[in-house]
Design a protein around this motif. Structure first.
Motif, PDB file in Angstrom:
ATOM      1  N   LYS A   1       0.720  -1.192   0.051  1.00  0.00           N
ATOM      2  CA  LYS A   1      -0.064  -0.033  -0.019  1.00  0.00           C
ATOM      3  C   LYS A   1       0.865   1.105  -0.078  1.00  0.00           C
ATOM      4  O   LYS A   1       1.814   1.287   0.663  1.00  0.00           O
ATOM      5  CB  LYS A   1      -0.968   0.072   1.180  1.00  0.00           C
ATOM      6  CG  LYS A   1      -1.700  -1.050   1.116  1.00  0.00           C
ATOM      7  CD  LYS A   1      -2.781  -1.152   2.452  1.00  0.00           C
ATOM      8  CE  LYS A   1      -3.827  -2.175   2.479  1.00  0.00           C
ATOM      9  NZ  LYS A   1      -4.554  -2.274   3.528  1.00  0.00           N
ATOM     10  N   ARG A   2       0.340   2.182  -0.773  1.00  0.00           N
ATOM     11  CA  ARG A   2       1.057   3.455  -0.828  1.00  0.00           C
ATOM     12  C   ARG A   2       0.176   4.690  -0.292  1.00  0.00           C
ATOM     13  O   ARG A   2      -0.851   4.633  -0.724  1.00  0.00           O
ATOM     14  CB  ARG A   2       1.644   3.729  -2.204  1.00  0.00           C
ATOM     15  CG  ARG A   2       2.479   2.741  -2.835  1.00  0.00           C
ATOM     16  CD  ARG A   2       2.892   3.115  -4.364  1.00  0.00           C
ATOM     17  NE  ARG A   2       1.636   2.736  -5.194  1.00  0.00           N
ATOM     18  CZ  ARG A   2       1.340   3.360  -6.200  1.00  0.00           C
ATOM     19  NH1 ARG A   2       2.249   4.338  -6.663  1.00  0.00           N
ATOM     20  NH2 ARG A   2       0.104   3.126  -6.858  1.00  0.00           N
ATOM     21  N   PHE A   3       0.677   5.586   0.334  1.00  0.00           N
ATOM     22  CA  PHE A   3       0.072   6.688   0.888  1.00  0.00           C
ATOM     23  C   PHE A   3       0.216   7.982  -0.072  1.00  0.00           C
ATOM     24  O   PHE A   3       1.016   7.964  -1.043  1.00  0.00           O
ATOM     25  CB  PHE A   3       0.417   7.203   1.971  1.00  0.00           C
ATOM     26  CG  PHE A   3       0.056   6.226   3.196  1.00  0.00           C
ATOM     27  CD1 PHE A   3      -1.104   6.858   3.974  1.00  0.00           C
ATOM     28  CD2 PHE A   3       0.685   5.529   3.901  1.00  0.00           C
ATOM     29  CE1 PHE A   3      -1.613   5.942   4.982  1.00  0.00           C
ATOM     30  CE2 PHE A   3       0.261   4.754   4.964  1.00  0.00           C
ATOM     31  CZ  PHE A   3      -0.747   5.012   5.392  1.00  0.00           C
TER      32      PHE A   3
ATOM     33  N   ALA B   1      -4.701   5.792   1.627  1.00  0.00           N
ATOM     34  CA  ALA B   1      -3.530   4.707   1.066  1.00  0.00           C
ATOM     35  C   ALA B   1      -4.307   3.921  -0.284  1.00  0.00           C
ATOM     36  O   ALA B   1      -5.468   3.761  -0.469  1.00  0.00           O
ATOM     37  CB  ALA B   1      -3.440   3.613   2.147  1.00  0.00           C
TER      38      ALA B   1
ATOM     39  N   TRP C   1      -3.743   0.963  -3.248  1.00  0.00           N
ATOM     40  CA  TRP C   1      -3.446  -0.415  -3.653  1.00  0.00           C
ATOM     41  C   TRP C   1      -4.073  -0.958  -4.671  1.00  0.00           C
ATOM     42  O   TRP C   1      -5.021  -0.282  -5.038  1.00  0.00           O
ATOM     43  CB  TRP C   1      -3.099  -1.300  -2.586  1.00  0.00           C
ATOM     44  CG  TRP C   1      -4.373  -2.007  -2.035  1.00  0.00           C
ATOM     45  CD1 TRP C   1      -4.944  -2.987  -2.177  1.00  0.00           C
ATOM     46  CD2 TRP C   1      -5.202  -1.149  -1.132  1.00  0.00           C
ATOM     47  NE1 TRP C   1      -5.998  -3.192  -1.387  1.00  0.00           N
ATOM     48  CE2 TRP C   1      -6.194  -2.189  -0.926  1.00  0.00           C
ATOM     49  CE3 TRP C   1      -5.019   0.040  -0.256  1.00  0.00           C
ATOM     50  CZ2 TRP C   1      -7.182  -1.772   0.239  1.00  0.00           C
ATOM     51  CZ3 TRP C   1      -6.175   0.119   0.743  1.00  0.00           C
ATOM     52  CH2 TRP C   1      -7.112  -0.523   0.753  1.00  0.00           C
TER      53      TRP C   1
ATOM     54  N   VAL D   1      -6.963   5.418   6.292  1.00  0.00           N
ATOM     55  CA  VAL D   1      -6.645   4.659   7.259  1.00  0.00           C
ATOM     56  C   VAL D   1      -7.458   5.227   8.653  1.00  0.00           C
ATOM     57  O   VAL D   1      -7.446   4.594   9.565  1.00  0.00           O
ATOM     58  CB  VAL D   1      -5.297   4.363   7.447  1.00  0.00           C
ATOM     59  CG1 VAL D   1      -4.727   3.887   6.290  1.00  0.00           C
ATOM     60  CG2 VAL D   1      -4.510   5.756   7.535  1.00  0.00           C
TER      61      VAL D   1
END
Length: 67
Positions: free
Chosen positions: A6-8, A24, A26, A37
């Protein structure tokens, strides 16, 4: 099974709780997923939704529209 990476999304604001820097991103089965989140709000965007925003001679990884 490998863990999902997962990337912010820097500078993004959650459309539900308005929190900054909590989204996040993905991929799940070829579908882009964005989740806050903090409050759990999530969106899914398929390639068909992305295609209408892409100009013909460009390559785009994905477009997130927090509406």
């Amino acid at each position: 099974m490998a863990a999902t990476r997962k990337r912010f999304i820097a500078g993004a604001v959650c459309p539900k709780c308005k929190a900054l820097d909590t989204l996040a991103l993905w991929q799940e089965d070829g579908v882009e997923v964005v989740e806050c989140v903090k409050c759990g709000h999530h969106q899914r965007q398929t390639d068909a939704q992305v295609e209408k925003h892409v100009r013909r001679d460009e390559q785009v990884i994905g477009i997130f529209d927090p509406k």
